[in-house]
Write a protein that holds these residues in place. Structure first.
Motif, mmCIF file in Angstrom:
data_model
loop_
_atom_site.group_PDB
_atom_site.id
_atom_site.type_symbol
_atom_site.label_atom_id
_atom_site.label_comp_id
_atom_site.label_asym_id
_atom_site.label_seq_id
_atom_site.Cartn_x
_atom_site.Cartn_y
_atom_site.Cartn_z
ATOM 1 N N THR A 7 0.829 -1.191 0.000
ATOM 2 C CA THR A 7 0.000 0.000 0.000
ATOM 3 C C THR A 7 0.870 1.251 0.000
ATOM 4 O OG1 THR A 7 -1.710 -1.160 1.231
ATOM 5 C CG2 THR A 7 -1.813 1.241 1.220
ATOM 6 N N LYS A 8 0.559 2.165 -0.884
ATOM 7 C CA LYS A 8 1.295 3.421 -0.948
ATOM 8 C C LYS A 8 0.828 4.339 0.176
ATOM 9 C CE LYS A 8 2.156 7.352 -4.017
ATOM 10 N NZ LYS A 8 1.872 7.933 -5.341
ATOM 11 N N ILE A 9 1.756 4.789 0.998
ATOM 12 C CA ILE A 9 1.423 5.687 2.101
ATOM 13 C C ILE A 9 1.538 7.120 1.600
ATOM 14 C CG2 ILE A 9 2.116 6.472 4.392
ATOM 15 C CD1 ILE A 9 3.063 3.677 4.984
ATOM 16 N N ASP A 10 0.409 7.784 1.530
ATOM 17 C CA ASP A 10 0.404 9.138 0.979
ATOM 18 C C ASP A 10 -0.614 9.975 1.750
ATOM 19 O OD1 ASP A 10 -0.212 10.496 -2.374
ATOM 20 O OD2 ASP A 10 0.937 11.271 -0.674
ATOM 21 N N PRO A 11 -0.235 11.012 2.490
ATOM 22 C CA PRO A 11 1.126 11.548 2.567
ATOM 23 C C PRO A 11 1.984 10.812 3.600
ATOM 24 C CG PRO A 11 -0.330 12.884 3.894
ATOM 25 C CD PRO A 11 -1.205 11.839 3.247
ATOM 26 N N ILE A 12 3.296 11.132 3.579
ATOM 27 C CA ILE A 12 4.228 10.605 4.570
ATOM 28 C C ILE A 12 4.399 11.686 5.632
ATOM 29 C CG2 ILE A 12 6.562 9.735 4.960
ATOM 30 C CD1 ILE A 12 6.623 9.152 1.887
ATOM 31 N N ARG A 13 3.958 11.392 6.831
ATOM 32 C CA ARG A 13 3.997 12.403 7.896
ATOM 33 C C ARG A 13 5.326 12.342 8.648
ATOM 34 N NH1 ARG A 13 -1.259 10.775 7.857
ATOM 35 N NH2 ARG A 13 -0.879 9.154 9.414
ATOM 36 N N LEU A 14 6.020 13.472 8.664
ATOM 37 C CA LEU A 14 7.297 13.629 9.359
ATOM 38 C C LEU A 14 7.094 14.576 10.530
ATOM 39 C CD1 LEU A 14 10.397 13.510 9.712
ATOM 40 C CD2 LEU A 14 10.579 15.282 7.953
ATOM 41 N N ALA A 15 7.287 14.079 11.742
ATOM 42 C CA ALA A 15 7.121 14.890 12.946
ATOM 43 C C ALA A 15 8.454 15.526 13.327
ATOM 44 C CB ALA A 15 6.601 14.041 14.101
ATOM 45 N N VAL A 16 8.420 16.841 13.521
ATOM 46 C CA VAL A 16 9.620 17.615 13.823
ATOM 47 C C VAL A 16 9.365 18.442 15.083
ATOM 48 C CG1 VAL A 16 11.039 19.545 12.997
ATOM 49 C CG2 VAL A 16 10.386 17.724 11.425
ATOM 50 N N PRO A 17 10.352 18.558 15.982
ATOM 51 C CA PRO A 17 10.163 19.427 17.162
ATOM 52 C C PRO A 17 9.764 20.833 16.744
ATOM 53 C CG PRO A 17 12.117 18.082 17.423
ATOM 54 C CD PRO A 17 11.655 17.872 16.014
ATOM 55 N N SER A 18 8.877 21.440 17.480
ATOM 56 C CA SER A 18 8.326 22.740 17.078
ATOM 57 C C SER A 18 9.281 23.897 17.298
ATOM 58 C CB SER A 18 7.016 23.002 17.834
ATOM 59 O OG SER A 18 7.215 22.921 19.235
ATOM 60 N N LYS A 19 10.295 23.713 18.161
ATOM 61 C CA LYS A 19 11.245 24.797 18.408
ATOM 62 C C LYS A 19 12.501 24.239 19.062
ATOM 63 C CE LYS A 19 8.970 25.869 22.824
ATOM 64 N NZ LYS A 19 8.299 26.929 23.619
ATOM 65 N N GLY A 20 13.460 25.124 19.300
ATOM 66 C CA GLY A 20 14.678 24.728 19.993
ATOM 67 C C GLY A 20 15.724 24.129 19.076
ATOM 68 N N HIS A 21 16.812 23.637 19.685
ATOM 69 C CA HIS A 21 17.945 23.159 18.893
ATOM 70 C C HIS A 21 17.607 21.885 18.120
ATOM 71 C CE1 HIS A 21 18.312 20.768 22.581
ATOM 72 N NE2 HIS A 21 19.042 19.916 21.894
ATOM 73 N N LEU A 22 16.668 21.073 18.625
ATOM 74 C CA LEU A 22 16.277 19.888 17.879
ATOM 75 C C LEU A 22 15.564 20.274 16.583
ATOM 76 C CD1 LEU A 22 14.996 17.413 20.636
ATOM 77 C CD2 LEU A 22 17.160 17.334 19.387
ATOM 78 N N TYR A 23 14.783 21.345 16.645
ATOM 79 C CA TYR A 23 14.109 21.859 15.447
ATOM 80 C C TYR A 23 15.125 22.460 14.474
ATOM 81 C CZ TYR A 23 11.788 25.456 12.627
ATOM 82 O OH TYR A 23 11.396 26.260 11.590
ATOM 83 N N GLU A 24 15.973 23.324 14.987
ATOM 84 C CA GLU A 24 16.910 24.039 14.115
ATOM 85 C C GLU A 24 17.859 23.076 13.398
ATOM 86 O OE1 GLU A 24 18.694 26.573 16.947
ATOM 87 O OE2 GLU A 24 16.951 27.921 17.119
ATOM 88 N N GLY A 25 18.320 22.060 14.101
ATOM 89 C CA GLY A 25 19.263 21.128 13.511
ATOM 90 C C GLY A 25 18.675 20.319 12.371
#
Length: 345
Positions: A7-25
């Motif tokens: 099964t084709k997964i569409d869309p592909i959800r990518l979770a990213v930290p909303s702020k801070g160094h984890l987000y910026e990196g």
């Protein structure tokens, strides 16, 4: 894990930290890899990636990312290894794709008051906790990582203690009498020292950094799209970016008639001694068909300035250092191939 789903997964959800160094990196890594996140403001909690319509980016707290990936609402996520490891006993459906993204490095450590001059090694806590118990007192440990702390203490035979769970600044707890010691994150150790605390020997519970995790069943389906699928292309691009960090593409051109006492072979040998990689050499001709030689290599950016004068003594007439964006080698590590083997796809 095996999967028969195509099964084709569409869309592909990518979770990213909303702020801070984890987000910026991660945003910087993605941008360099050609996956620029389009986010209008830090109050926007969804975004797209230019030129890659399958990817849908959502922004949330790093702790929530672990949960959402485990439950399959997000297919990939960036968080701290410390946060993932704390929940590892619950991680039945998630896997670590990349354990260290190259930034956000820190350590989870046991820290004691500086005044405890007789406590220098974690083994000293075995005797100390036993003394507390014999005296009818409770040895208290403040931490935001109870599961990791219990596992670590069990490994060292430490059983007589009480965990104090807190979301606040743990460094204050010993001085306020809330706890006797703390188990907390540190990078430089400065905050611990500023609060009259110190690490003890063998007191590192976990080495942590930013990491990429994924929902295993979803990744198995995505991996079946092959080496030209969106998951493979993303992971390959990130591999290339991370392999290029800190390196310059160096070109050294020399002319046999130019001043100097060396050759292309001597230059290559010198660069090899300086830790250069992917060294190659060959013949070149200038605009007047005069023969010369050329050496190319990857050299640490911080070393080029120190090397340039010696390269001239070896006969170089021109030295060019260009920033690298991607580095791929035939035998380089492939995150996608490793993941595919792990998932048995």
């Amino acid at each position: 894990m095996s999967s028969t789903s195509t099964t084709k997964i569409d869309p592909i959800r990518l979770a990213v930290p909303s702020k801070g160094h984890l987000y910026e990196g991660i945003v910087e890594i993605l941008k360099t890899a050609g996956y620029k996140v389009r986010r209008a403001s830090d109050r926007q909690y969804e975004a797209i990636i230019s030129g890659h319509p399958r990817f849908h980016v959502v922004f949330m707290r790093p702790t929530d990312i672990v949960t959402q990936v485990e439950e399959g609402r997000c297919h990939l996520g960036v968080t701290g290894m410390d946060l993932y490891a704390e929940r590892a006993h619950e991680a039945e459906s998630s896997v670590v794709v990349t354990p260290d993204l190259g930034y956000g490095g820190c350590r989870l450590v046991v820290a004691v008051p500086e005044s405890w001059i007789d406590v220098n090694h974690v083994i000293d806590l075995v005797d100390l906790t036993a003394e507390f118990k014999a005296a009818g007192k409770t040895f208290r440990v403040s931490t935001k990582y109870p599961a990791l702390t219990r596992t670590y203490f069990r490994k060292w035979g430490i059983y007589y203690y009480q965990l104090i769970d807190s979301d606040g600044a743990l460094e204050l707890h010993p001085s306020l009498g809330i706890a006797d010691v703390i188990v907390d994150l540190t990078s430089s150790g400065t905050t611990l020292k500023d609060n009259r605390l110190r690490e003890i020997e063998a007191g590192t519970v976990l080495d942590s950094a930013s990491c990429l995790i994924g929902h295993a069943p979803s990744l198995a389906a995505l991996a079946e799209e092959g080496v030209t699928g969106p998951l493979a292309l993303l992971l390959d691009a990130m591999d290339g970016v991370r392999a290029s960090e800190g390196w310059l593409h160096l070109e050294v051109v020399g002319n046999p008639a130019a001043p100097g006492d060396g050759t292309a072979a001597a230059v290559a040998a010198y660069l090899r001694d300086q830790g250069a990689q992917h060294i190659a050499r060959g013949d070149v001709w200038d605009a007047q068909d005069a023969p010369g030689w050329r050496v190319t290599a990857l050299v640490a950016a911080k070393k080029l300035t120190a090397c340039q004068r010696h390269l001239f003594t070896l006969g170089a007439s021109r030295i060019v250092g260009l920033p690298t964006r991607f580095v791929f080698g035939r035998d380089s590590h492939s995150t996608f191939d490793t993941l595919r083997a792990q998932l048995k796809v």
